[in-house]
Motif scaffolding. Structure first.
Motif, PDB file in Angstrom:
ATOM      1  N   HIS A 106       0.826  -1.208   0.000  1.00  0.00           N
ATOM      2  CA  HIS A 106       0.000   0.000   0.000  1.00  0.00           C
ATOM      3  C   HIS A 106       0.866   1.267   0.000  1.00  0.00           C
ATOM      4  O   HIS A 106       0.383   2.354   0.343  1.00  0.00           O
ATOM      5  CB  HIS A 106      -0.935  -0.008   1.212  1.00  0.00           C
ATOM      6  CG  HIS A 106      -2.038  -1.024   1.084  1.00  0.00           C
ATOM      7  ND1 HIS A 106      -3.028  -0.918   0.140  1.00  0.00           N
ATOM      8  CD2 HIS A 106      -2.267  -2.187   1.745  1.00  0.00           C
ATOM      9  CE1 HIS A 106      -3.842  -1.967   0.234  1.00  0.00           C
ATOM     10  NE2 HIS A 106      -3.399  -2.751   1.190  1.00  0.00           N
ATOM     11  N   GLY A 164      -4.640 -13.783   3.420  1.00  0.00           N
ATOM     12  CA  GLY A 164      -5.569 -12.864   4.075  1.00  0.00           C
ATOM     13  C   GLY A 164      -6.839 -13.524   4.576  1.00  0.00           C
ATOM     14  O   GLY A 164      -7.612 -12.932   5.322  1.00  0.00           O
ATOM     15  N   ALA A 165      -7.080 -14.767   4.139  1.00  0.00           N
ATOM     16  CA  ALA A 165      -8.331 -15.446   4.484  1.00  0.00           C
ATOM     17  C   ALA A 165      -8.241 -16.195   5.806  1.00  0.00           C
ATOM     18  O   ALA A 165      -9.225 -16.779   6.253  1.00  0.00           O
ATOM     19  CB  ALA A 165      -8.721 -16.412   3.364  1.00  0.00           C
ATOM     20  N   LEU A 263     -16.633 -16.026   4.657  1.00  0.00           N
ATOM     21  CA  LEU A 263     -15.791 -14.909   4.194  1.00  0.00           C
ATOM     22  C   LEU A 263     -15.734 -14.870   2.670  1.00  0.00           C
ATOM     23  O   LEU A 263     -15.451 -15.886   2.023  1.00  0.00           O
ATOM     24  CB  LEU A 263     -14.365 -15.098   4.738  1.00  0.00           C
ATOM     25  CG  LEU A 263     -13.294 -14.139   4.198  1.00  0.00           C
ATOM     26  CD1 LEU A 263     -13.564 -12.704   4.661  1.00  0.00           C
ATOM     27  CD2 LEU A 263     -11.893 -14.590   4.649  1.00  0.00           C
ATOM     28  N   VAL A 265     -13.543 -13.204  -0.209  1.00  0.00           N
ATOM     29  CA  VAL A 265     -12.327 -12.464  -0.543  1.00  0.00           C
ATOM     30  C   VAL A 265     -12.459 -12.005  -1.991  1.00  0.00           C
ATOM     31  O   VAL A 265     -12.510 -12.830  -2.909  1.00  0.00           O
ATOM     32  CB  VAL A 265     -11.064 -13.325  -0.364  1.00  0.00           C
ATOM     33  CG1 VAL A 265      -9.817 -12.503  -0.681  1.00  0.00           C
ATOM     34  CG2 VAL A 265     -10.991 -13.889   1.053  1.00  0.00           C
ATOM     35  N   ARG A 286     -18.699 -11.866   6.075  1.00  0.00           N
ATOM     36  CA  ARG A 286     -17.561 -10.944   6.048  1.00  0.00           C
ATOM     37  C   ARG A 286     -17.069 -10.809   4.605  1.00  0.00           C
ATOM     38  O   ARG A 286     -17.080 -11.773   3.855  1.00  0.00           O
ATOM     39  CB  ARG A 286     -16.434 -11.468   6.933  1.00  0.00           C
ATOM     40  CG  ARG A 286     -16.813 -11.534   8.416  1.00  0.00           C
ATOM     41  CD  ARG A 286     -15.762 -12.255   9.234  1.00  0.00           C
ATOM     42  NE  ARG A 286     -15.650 -13.642   8.827  1.00  0.00           N
ATOM     43  CZ  ARG A 286     -14.493 -14.316   8.751  1.00  0.00           C
ATOM     44  NH1 ARG A 286     -13.350 -13.721   9.057  1.00  0.00           N
ATOM     45  NH2 ARG A 286     -14.472 -15.581   8.376  1.00  0.00           N
ATOM     46  N   MET A 287     -16.609  -9.614   4.273  1.00  0.00           N
ATOM     47  CA  MET A 287     -16.061  -9.364   2.931  1.00  0.00           C
ATOM     48  C   MET A 287     -14.745  -8.637   3.072  1.00  0.00           C
ATOM     49  O   MET A 287     -14.629  -7.739   3.903  1.00  0.00           O
ATOM     50  CB  MET A 287     -16.984  -8.447   2.123  1.00  0.00           C
ATOM     51  CG  MET A 287     -18.091  -9.140   1.406  1.00  0.00           C
ATOM     52  SD  MET A 287     -18.937  -7.955   0.326  1.00  0.00           S
ATOM     53  CE  MET A 287     -17.852  -7.985  -1.092  1.00  0.00           C
ATOM     54  N   GLN A 288     -13.770  -9.000   2.275  1.00  0.00           N
ATOM     55  CA  GLN A 288     -12.531  -8.219   2.257  1.00  0.00           C
ATOM     56  C   GLN A 288     -11.936  -8.250   0.863  1.00  0.00           C
ATOM     57  O   GLN A 288     -12.142  -9.191   0.101  1.00  0.00           O
ATOM     58  CB  GLN A 288     -11.527  -8.743   3.282  1.00  0.00           C
ATOM     59  CG  GLN A 288     -10.991 -10.120   2.991  1.00  0.00           C
ATOM     60  CD  GLN A 288     -10.136 -10.637   4.140  1.00  0.00           C
ATOM     61  OE1 GLN A 288     -10.454 -10.459   5.299  1.00  0.00           O
ATOM     62  NE2 GLN A 288      -9.033 -11.273   3.804  1.00  0.00           N
ATOM     63  N   GLY A 289     -11.183  -7.212   0.550  1.00  0.00           N
ATOM     64  CA  GLY A 289     -10.485  -7.179  -0.717  1.00  0.00           C
ATOM     65  C   GLY A 289      -9.085  -7.747  -0.563  1.00  0.00           C
ATOM     66  O   GLY A 289      -8.586  -7.937   0.550  1.00  0.00           O
ATOM     67  N   SER A 290      -8.466  -8.031  -1.689  1.00  0.00           N
ATOM     68  CA  SER A 290      -7.060  -8.441  -1.682  1.00  0.00           C
ATOM     69  C   SER A 290      -6.395  -7.818  -2.899  1.00  0.00           C
ATOM     70  O   SER A 290      -6.919  -7.918  -4.013  1.00  0.00           O
ATOM     71  CB  SER A 290      -6.939  -9.966  -1.729  1.00  0.00           C
ATOM     72  OG  SER A 290      -5.577 -10.347  -1.633  1.00  0.00           O
TER      73      SER A 290
END
Ligand code: ZN
Length: 347
Positions: A106, A164-165, A263, A265, A286-290
């Motif tokens: 990042h 990340g998962a 989850l 991803v 749950r939701m997340q980006g990668s």
């Protein structure tokens, strides 16, 4: 020396460019061997960019390459001439807040080879030779297959998504979208202990790729749009879904089959999508980006070199670099191609 340079959409040339400079302190020179064509290269080729990012000057494409060290700058340790390497295309600044906090992917001042985000553009790696900071070269054992090693970058993206998962041991996993990223995610999820992997796509080569990399169940949603329906029973049967297509219908389908507290991803990029918030809330989804990768690049390169992760089923074809336009056209045809590479002649 030669390079694959984009001048305008569908104007890809095998140009003569200035030779790579002699390596300065801390740098190495690499004779590029193999280069994989990625979705973002194809966006530049067909559309001159994506979103607000546009190619505004001739830009060498490519960010998935392997090669051989041909020269070392002063102070470089751990590498020698003749070493085979996988080339990490990302060059974080090393001193911004995110770099210092261990989130270098990042970085506020990231340089990424073959990207038109900055101007002048960060030139890509489809060049006969490149001079780069030694930190971008990951040494491989002698005898490593450099075509396979050139898949280190996309595998790193998938290792990052899987890392990340959380633990996948014993988990039932869905991978939707089985192009190269989806198939490499299947391999990464399996290496991370996933017990059962269900894969979906709508294109034949993607479905064949998913089978070839060992998905337990491969569902053709073009032939049967409701093939995932059994996995939606009893509030959902999937523990973790890796959404690699970016297609809104695939995102919504994945959300339907996740069990409570499952989850999602999000790995693929596509159009914006309206989310079913009521279902997310009620099932505590749950939701997340990668996005991209960091230390996973070296892990990916070593996993490929050792054979622990076998990416060979994904390699559709390697074309000589002089036929780069044919290679880009083949790579654009999802009915025929998975991963297409170009190869430079040995120096
Ligand atoms: Zn930084």
């Amino acid at each position: 020396m030669k390079a694959v340079v984009l001048h305008a959409p569908h104007d890809l040339r095998f140009d003569d460019i200035a030779p790579a400079p002699a390596p300065g302190p801390g740098e190495v020179q690499i004779a590029v061997s193999h280069g994989g064509i990625c979705g973002s290269d194809l966006h530049y080729y067909h559309h001159g960019g994506f979103g607000t990012v546009r190619v505004r000057e001739p830009m060498a494409l490519g960010h998935e390459v392997s090669g051989t060290i041909t020269a070392l700058g002063a102070g470089v340790t751990g590498l020698t001439e003749g070493d085979l390497v996988a080339v990490n295309p990302s060059r974080p600044c090393g001193h911004c807040d995110y770099c210092r906090k261990g989130l270098a992917h990042h970085c506020l001042d990231m340089r990424f080879n073959g990207s038109a985000m900055r101007f002048p553009h960060e030139q890509g790696l489809f060049r006969a030779a490149v001079t780069l900071p030694a930190a971008q070269a990951v040494r491989l054992p002698a005898g490593t297959d450099l075509a396979l090693a050139a898949m280190s970058e996309p595998l790193a993206v998938c290792l990052h998504a899987v890392a990340g998962a959380g633990s996948l041991i014993g988990r039932r996993v869905l991978v939707s979208g089985c192009g190269p990223i989806g198939c490499l995610t299947i391999l990464a999820a399996r290496a991370a202990g996933a017990e059962e992997i269900i894969a979906t796509d709508i294109a034949a080569p993607a479905l064949a790729g998913a089978r070839a990399v060992g998905a337990d169940t491969v569902l053709d949603l073009a032939g049967d749009a409701d093939a995932l329906a059994p996995y939606a029973e009893a509030k959902g049967q999937i523990d973790v879904a890796f959404e690699c297509s970016g297609a809104p219908p695939a995102i919504l389908a994945a959300l339907k089959v996740l069990r409570p507290q499952g989850l999602l991803v999000a790995v693929g990029l596509g159009p914006e999508v309206t989310l079913p918030v009521t279902a997310l809330v009620a099932r505590e989804i749950r939701m997340q980006g990668s996005f991209r990768f960091d230390a996973e690049f070296a892990t990916a390169a070593r996993a490929i070199a050792s054979g622990r992760i076998d990416v060979s089923p994904l390699l559709t074809r390697v074309l000589p670099v002089a036929e780069a336009t044919d290679a880009f056209d083949l790579a654009s045809d999802k009915s025929r191609a998975m991963k297409v590479q170009i190869a430079f002649p040995s120096p």
